[in-house]
Design a protein around this motif. Structure first.
Motif, PDB file in Angstrom:
ATOM      1  N   HIS A  72      -5.269  -7.087   7.544  1.00  0.00           N
ATOM      2  CA  HIS A  72      -4.633  -6.449   6.396  1.00  0.00           C
ATOM      3  C   HIS A  72      -4.388  -4.968   6.641  1.00  0.00           C
ATOM      4  O   HIS A  72      -5.273  -4.233   7.088  1.00  0.00           O
ATOM      5  CB  HIS A  72      -5.519  -6.597   5.153  1.00  0.00           C
ATOM      6  N   THR A  73      -3.166  -4.534   6.345  1.00  0.00           N
ATOM      7  CA  THR A  73      -2.806  -3.123   6.225  1.00  0.00           C
ATOM      8  C   THR A  73      -1.403  -3.069   5.615  1.00  0.00           C
ATOM      9  O   THR A  73      -0.875  -4.093   5.174  1.00  0.00           O
ATOM     10  CB  THR A  73      -2.878  -2.382   7.575  1.00  0.00           C
ATOM     11  N   PHE A  74      -0.783  -1.885   5.599  1.00  0.00           N
ATOM     12  CA  PHE A  74       0.581  -1.775   5.087  1.00  0.00           C
ATOM     13  C   PHE A  74       1.533  -2.560   5.993  1.00  0.00           C
ATOM     14  O   PHE A  74       1.307  -2.698   7.198  1.00  0.00           O
ATOM     15  CB  PHE A  74       1.018  -0.317   5.018  1.00  0.00           C
ATOM     16  N   ALA A  75       2.620  -3.047   5.419  1.00  0.00           N
ATOM     17  CA  ALA A  75       3.546  -3.914   6.147  1.00  0.00           C
ATOM     18  C   ALA A  75       4.092  -3.255   7.403  1.00  0.00           C
ATOM     19  O   ALA A  75       4.221  -3.898   8.453  1.00  0.00           O
ATOM     20  CB  ALA A  75       4.696  -4.327   5.234  1.00  0.00           C
ATOM     21  N   SER A  76       4.423  -1.975   7.330  1.00  0.00           N
ATOM     22  CA  SER A  76       4.989  -1.301   8.500  1.00  0.00           C
ATOM     23  C   SER A  76       3.986  -1.204   9.637  1.00  0.00           C
ATOM     24  O   SER A  76       4.360  -1.176  10.813  1.00  0.00           O
ATOM     25  CB  SER A  76       5.477   0.098   8.121  1.00  0.00           C
ATOM     26  N   PHE A  77       2.691  -1.173   9.293  1.00  0.00           N
ATOM     27  CA  PHE A  77       1.645  -1.078  10.308  1.00  0.00           C
ATOM     28  C   PHE A  77       1.125  -2.451  10.735  1.00  0.00           C
ATOM     29  O   PHE A  77       0.440  -2.568  11.754  1.00  0.00           O
ATOM     30  CB  PHE A  77       0.466  -0.253   9.785  1.00  0.00           C
ATOM     31  N   ALA A 102       0.645  -4.866   2.408  1.00  0.00           N
ATOM     32  CA  ALA A 102       0.890  -4.157   1.153  1.00  0.00           C
ATOM     33  C   ALA A 102       1.979  -3.130   1.434  1.00  0.00           C
ATOM     34  O   ALA A 102       2.331  -2.885   2.583  1.00  0.00           O
ATOM     35  CB  ALA A 102      -0.386  -3.474   0.649  1.00  0.00           C
ATOM     36  N   ALA A 103       2.535  -2.537   0.360  1.00  0.00           N
ATOM     37  CA  ALA A 103       3.567  -1.499   0.513  1.00  0.00           C
ATOM     38  C   ALA A 103       4.724  -1.998   1.360  1.00  0.00           C
ATOM     39  O   ALA A 103       4.944  -1.538   2.472  1.00  0.00           O
ATOM     40  CB  ALA A 103       2.976  -0.221   1.091  1.00  0.00           C
ATOM     41  N   GLY A 104       5.484  -2.937   0.827  1.00  0.00           N
ATOM     42  CA  GLY A 104       6.550  -3.577   1.584  1.00  0.00           C
ATOM     43  C   GLY A 104       7.755  -2.708   1.856  1.00  0.00           C
ATOM     44  O   GLY A 104       7.759  -1.887   2.771  1.00  0.00           O
ATOM     45  N   SER A 105       8.813  -2.847   1.050  1.00  0.00           N
ATOM     46  CA  SER A 105      10.074  -2.167   1.337  1.00  0.00           C
ATOM     47  C   SER A 105      10.215  -0.818   0.644  1.00  0.00           C
ATOM     48  O   SER A 105      10.873   0.083   1.174  1.00  0.00           O
ATOM     49  CB  SER A 105      11.245  -3.058   0.902  1.00  0.00           C
ATOM     50  N   TYR A 106       9.648  -0.683  -0.552  1.00  0.00           N
ATOM     51  CA  TYR A 106       9.899   0.505  -1.369  1.00  0.00           C
ATOM     52  C   TYR A 106       8.720   0.798  -2.302  1.00  0.00           C
ATOM     53  O   TYR A 106       8.843   1.515  -3.279  1.00  0.00           O
ATOM     54  CB  TYR A 106      11.163   0.294  -2.219  1.00  0.00           C
TER      55      TYR A 106
END
Length: 297
Positions: A72-77, A102-106
């Motif tokens: 698990h982490t932010f989507a970009s990472f 978490a924290a997908g596109s926007y």
């Protein structure tokens, strides 16, 4: 109402107590929420720090030992930065895991482009055999997370968002849900886009399908919804047109049209808020009404 990320922390903490095969690997993100679970299960909850490639490598290693790991982490990472490890350590090595973002596109505009990943699902589409869930409500997130953990040793991506619908849908993992029936085509609303799609199509004679699982793509449901008119609009909370090829394949034997709506490729460089980003992308009810209406009519 709690967020999908809150529900993920609560549900996973309980699952760690219940299932001795489950492990969780973090890269600092959400670590504070798992502090109590880490104290109870120090052998199965690992925080590697801000080392995203190691996050995936360690997850694959745990899978090799017979555990069912969640990363698990932010989507970009989680998807973009360690993509080579996703491709090789999980895919090439043939082991399964559950990736929860978490924290997908926007979701966090103040975080800037480094914290936005509208291309994550499209990127995973370059790899075989991934299941992708995109819940639109915390209740759905819990349902899909529990299903993913119990889904044998498959590779599963659960895409959480701070953007959610007002109410949950009684979903069946892997299947689209018919929310409204019409005769002049189908609009597929993915995850948190459902409320805006329902508002935008209130006066249109279209079938609205709700997709909380997008891979595998429920082509049978799309075919059934387009028997009278094979016009399809895909409304996705990530890169526009990500599922267009899936729709084309589902309808390959009949004439059809597909309009893909989502986050554009052109970067939106303002910070703002989630509603402001949705409006800028034409993904609020007003923007969707204009584009869907013009396409269907």
């Amino acid at each position: 109402m709690d967020t999908m990320r809150d529900r993920f922390i609560e549900t996973t903490s309980r699952l760690l107590d219940e299932d001795p095969r489950l492990a969780l690997v973090l890269a600092d993100i959400s670590a504070a929420g798992f502090q109590s679970a880490a104290e109870r299960h120090p052998d199965r909850l690992i925080n590697v720090g801000i080392r995203e490639q190691l996050l995936i490598g360690a997850t694959a290693g745990l899978a090799f030992t017979g555990l069912r790991p969640i990363a698990h982490t932010f989507a970009s990472f989680l998807v973009e930065r360690p993509f080579e490890q996703v491709k090789l350590d999980l895919g090439h090595q043939g082991v399964g895991a559950v990736l929860v973002s978490a924290a997908g596109s926007y979701d966090w505009p103040a975080g800037g482009r480094t914290h936005m990943a509208p291309g994550d699902v499209a990127l995973l589409d370059t790899l075989p055999d991934w299941t992708v869930h995109v819940p639109g409500h915390p209740d759905e997130a819990e349902r899909l997370l529990r299903h993913a953990v119990a889904d044998g040793d498959r590779k599963v991506y659960v895409r959480l968002s701070a953007h959610s619908n007002e109410s949950a849908v009684a979903i069946e993992p892997g299947r689209f849900t018919v929310v409204r029936r019409g005769t002049r085509g189908a609009v597929v609303a993915v995850g948190p886009m459902l409320d805006a799609v329902l508002a935008a199509t209130a006066n249109l004679d279209v079938t609205v399908l709700y997709a909380a699982t997008v891979r595998p793509f429920d082509g049978a449901a799309l075919r059934a919804a387009t028997e009278r008119s094979a016009d399809v609009v895909l409304v996705e909370p990530y890169l526009a047109g990500t599922s267009a090829n899936e729709a084309h394949e589902a309808l390959a034997d009949r004439p059809h049209r597909v309009l893909g709506l989502g986050v554009p490729r052109t970067e939106h460089r303002q910070y703002g808020s989630i509603p402001e980003h949705l409006a800028a992308y034409g993904l609020d009810a007003h923007g969707l009404r204009d584009r869907i209406g013009a396409f269907i009519e």
